[in-house]
Motif scaffolding. Structure first.
Motif, PDB file in Angstrom:
ATOM      1  N   ALA A 125      -7.165  -7.731  -5.918  1.00  0.00           N
ATOM      2  CA  ALA A 125      -6.730  -8.392  -7.147  1.00  0.00           C
ATOM      3  C   ALA A 125      -5.360  -9.039  -7.007  1.00  0.00           C
ATOM      4  N   THR A 126      -4.546  -8.598  -6.060  1.00  0.00           N
ATOM      5  CA  THR A 126      -3.177  -9.095  -5.952  1.00  0.00           C
ATOM      6  C   THR A 126      -2.857  -9.763  -4.629  1.00  0.00           C
ATOM      7  N   CYS A 127      -3.758  -9.775  -3.681  1.00  0.00           N
ATOM      8  CA  CYS A 127      -3.499 -10.348  -2.358  1.00  0.00           C
ATOM      9  C   CYS A 127      -3.318 -11.860  -2.467  1.00  0.00           C
ATOM     10  N   PRO A 128      -2.161 -12.388  -2.078  1.00  0.00           N
ATOM     11  CA  PRO A 128      -1.953 -13.831  -2.170  1.00  0.00           C
ATOM     12  C   PRO A 128      -2.795 -14.614  -1.160  1.00  0.00           C
ATOM     13  N   ALA A 129      -3.299 -13.969  -0.142  1.00  0.00           N
ATOM     14  CA  ALA A 129      -4.077 -14.652   0.897  1.00  0.00           C
ATOM     15  C   ALA A 129      -5.576 -14.521   0.698  1.00  0.00           C
ATOM     16  N   ARG A 130      -6.000 -13.949  -0.433  1.00  0.00           N
ATOM     17  CA  ARG A 130      -7.436 -13.772  -0.648  1.00  0.00           C
ATOM     18  C   ARG A 130      -8.119 -15.121  -0.815  1.00  0.00           C
ATOM     19  N   GLN A 131      -9.405 -15.147  -0.528  1.00  0.00           N
ATOM     20  CA  GLN A 131     -10.160 -16.378  -0.689  1.00  0.00           C
ATOM     21  C   GLN A 131     -10.483 -16.576  -2.160  1.00  0.00           C
ATOM     22  N   LEU A 132     -10.308 -17.780  -2.631  1.00  0.00           N
ATOM     23  CA  LEU A 132     -10.605 -18.098  -4.024  1.00  0.00           C
ATOM     24  C   LEU A 132     -12.100 -18.319  -4.194  1.00  0.00           C
ATOM     25  N   ALA A 175      -0.634   1.505   5.294  1.00  0.00           N
ATOM     26  CA  ALA A 175      -1.201   0.518   6.219  1.00  0.00           C
ATOM     27  C   ALA A 175      -0.717  -0.847   5.744  1.00  0.00           C
ATOM     28  N   ARG A 176      -1.070  -1.893   6.469  1.00  0.00           N
ATOM     29  CA  ARG A 176      -0.687  -3.255   6.098  1.00  0.00           C
ATOM     30  C   ARG A 176      -1.930  -4.118   5.976  1.00  0.00           C
ATOM     31  N   CYS A 177      -1.930  -5.018   5.003  1.00  0.00           N
ATOM     32  CA  CYS A 177      -3.028  -5.968   4.825  1.00  0.00           C
ATOM     33  C   CYS A 177      -3.020  -6.920   6.019  1.00  0.00           C
ATOM     34  N   ARG A 178      -4.179  -7.187   6.584  1.00  0.00           N
ATOM     35  CA  ARG A 178      -4.274  -8.092   7.739  1.00  0.00           C
ATOM     36  C   ARG A 178      -3.922  -9.523   7.376  1.00  0.00           C
ATOM     37  N   ARG A 179      -4.144  -9.901   6.126  1.00  0.00           N
ATOM     38  CA  ARG A 179      -3.927 -11.290   5.717  1.00  0.00           C
ATOM     39  C   ARG A 179      -2.509 -11.562   5.234  1.00  0.00           C
ATOM     40  N   CYS A 180      -1.948 -10.656   4.427  1.00  0.00           N
ATOM     41  CA  CYS A 180      -0.638 -10.936   3.820  1.00  0.00           C
ATOM     42  C   CYS A 180       0.446  -9.940   4.239  1.00  0.00           C
ATOM     43  N   SER A 181       0.105  -8.923   4.994  1.00  0.00           N
ATOM     44  CA  SER A 181       1.038  -7.891   5.486  1.00  0.00           C
ATOM     45  C   SER A 181       1.644  -7.034   4.384  1.00  0.00           C
ATOM     46  N   ALA A 182       1.056  -7.033   3.202  1.00  0.00           N
ATOM     47  CA  ALA A 182       1.549  -6.191   2.118  1.00  0.00           C
ATOM     48  C   ALA A 182       1.207  -4.727   2.402  1.00  0.00           C
ATOM     49  N   GLY A 221     -18.306   6.314  -2.030  1.00  0.00           N
ATOM     50  CA  GLY A 221     -17.676   6.708  -0.776  1.00  0.00           C
ATOM     51  C   GLY A 221     -17.304   5.565   0.144  1.00  0.00           C
ATOM     52  N   LYS A 222     -17.298   4.325  -0.349  1.00  0.00           N
ATOM     53  CA  LYS A 222     -16.901   3.183   0.475  1.00  0.00           C
ATOM     54  C   LYS A 222     -15.390   3.053   0.479  1.00  0.00           C
ATOM     55  N   ARG A 223     -14.857   2.433   1.537  1.00  0.00           N
ATOM     56  CA  ARG A 223     -13.413   2.247   1.657  1.00  0.00           C
ATOM     57  C   ARG A 223     -12.948   1.085   0.787  1.00  0.00           C
ATOM     58  N   GLN A 224     -11.805   1.273   0.116  1.00  0.00           N
ATOM     59  CA  GLN A 224     -11.239   0.239  -0.738  1.00  0.00           C
ATOM     60  C   GLN A 224      -9.737   0.182  -0.518  1.00  0.00           C
ATOM     61  N   PRO A 225      -9.186  -1.012  -0.261  1.00  0.00           N
ATOM     62  CA  PRO A 225      -7.730  -1.122  -0.137  1.00  0.00           C
ATOM     63  C   PRO A 225      -7.083  -1.136  -1.522  1.00  0.00           C
ATOM     64  N   VAL A 226      -6.017  -0.372  -1.662  1.00  0.00           N
ATOM     65  CA  VAL A 226      -5.284  -0.266  -2.927  1.00  0.00           C
ATOM     66  C   VAL A 226      -3.815  -0.505  -2.615  1.00  0.00           C
ATOM     67  N   ASN A 227      -3.103  -1.171  -3.519  1.00  0.00           N
ATOM     68  CA  ASN A 227      -1.672  -1.406  -3.322  1.00  0.00           C
ATOM     69  C   ASN A 227      -0.940  -0.073  -3.162  1.00  0.00           C
ATOM     70  N   TYR A 228       0.027  -0.054  -2.264  1.00  0.00           N
ATOM     71  CA  TYR A 228       0.785   1.163  -1.981  1.00  0.00           C
ATOM     72  C   TYR A 228       1.655   1.577  -3.172  1.00  0.00           C
ATOM     73  N   GLU A 229       2.218   0.603  -3.871  1.00  0.00           N
ATOM     74  CA  GLU A 229       3.103   0.901  -4.995  1.00  0.00           C
ATOM     75  C   GLU A 229       2.286   1.230  -6.242  1.00  0.00           C
ATOM     76  N   PRO A 230       2.595   2.315  -6.939  1.00  0.00           N
ATOM     77  CA  PRO A 230       1.935   2.607  -8.213  1.00  0.00           C
ATOM     78  C   PRO A 230       2.204   1.495  -9.228  1.00  0.00           C
ATOM     79  N   ASP A 231       1.254   1.272 -10.115  1.00  0.00           N
ATOM     80  CA  ASP A 231       1.369   0.211 -11.111  1.00  0.00           C
ATOM     81  C   ASP A 231       0.760   0.690 -12.423  1.00  0.00           C
ATOM     82  N   GLU A 232       1.553   0.721 -13.483  1.00  0.00           N
ATOM     83  CA  GLU A 232       1.069   1.216 -14.778  1.00  0.00           C
ATOM     84  C   GLU A 232       0.014   0.314 -15.396  1.00  0.00           C
TER      85      GLU A 232
END
Length: 105
Positions: free
Chosen positions: A76-83, A9-16, A27-38
């Motif tokens: 944690a990584t969305c550049p468009a998140r609210q500070l 899927a794509r983030c609505r704010r940054c299209s990542a 059981g709540k929904r959580q967005p996670v980055n598509y790319e694996p990260d060690e």
């Protein structure tokens, strides 16, 4: 290991690219980055029902099991998140209808 393309899927704010997972805790929904990260702090796995499930990687359960991959939550990584401290809500209006005289006993 990467999630299947049909989960993409794509983030609505940054299209990542992200995937939506269900948390194992509640059981709540959580967005996670598509790319694996060690360096990520969550482990994602595909359940028998085809849905993606996410759990926190903690000191008590730091190992990544077979069939899981490590990733970061997208918040944690969305550049468009609210500070923190910056709200998009308008500032509160002045209180109207306040008594012009002090209370008397």
């Amino acid at each position: 290991m990467k999630p299947a393309r049909h989960h993409l899927a794509r983030c609505r704010r940054c299209s990542a690219p992200i995937v939506w997972c269900l948390t194992s805790a509640n059981g709540k929904r959580q967005p996670v980055n598509y790319e694996p990260d060690e360096t990520g702090n969550v482990a994602v796995m595909q359940g028998a029902d085809g849905k993606l499930y996410v759990r926190a990687v903690t000191a008590a359960r730091p190992e990544i099991r077979p069939g899981e991959w490590q990733a970061k939550p997208h918040q944690a990584t969305c550049p468009a998140r609210q500070l923190p401290g910056r709200s998009s809500a308008p500032s509160p209006r002045a209180v109207q209808g306040v008594r012009p005289v002090p209370w008397q006993r």
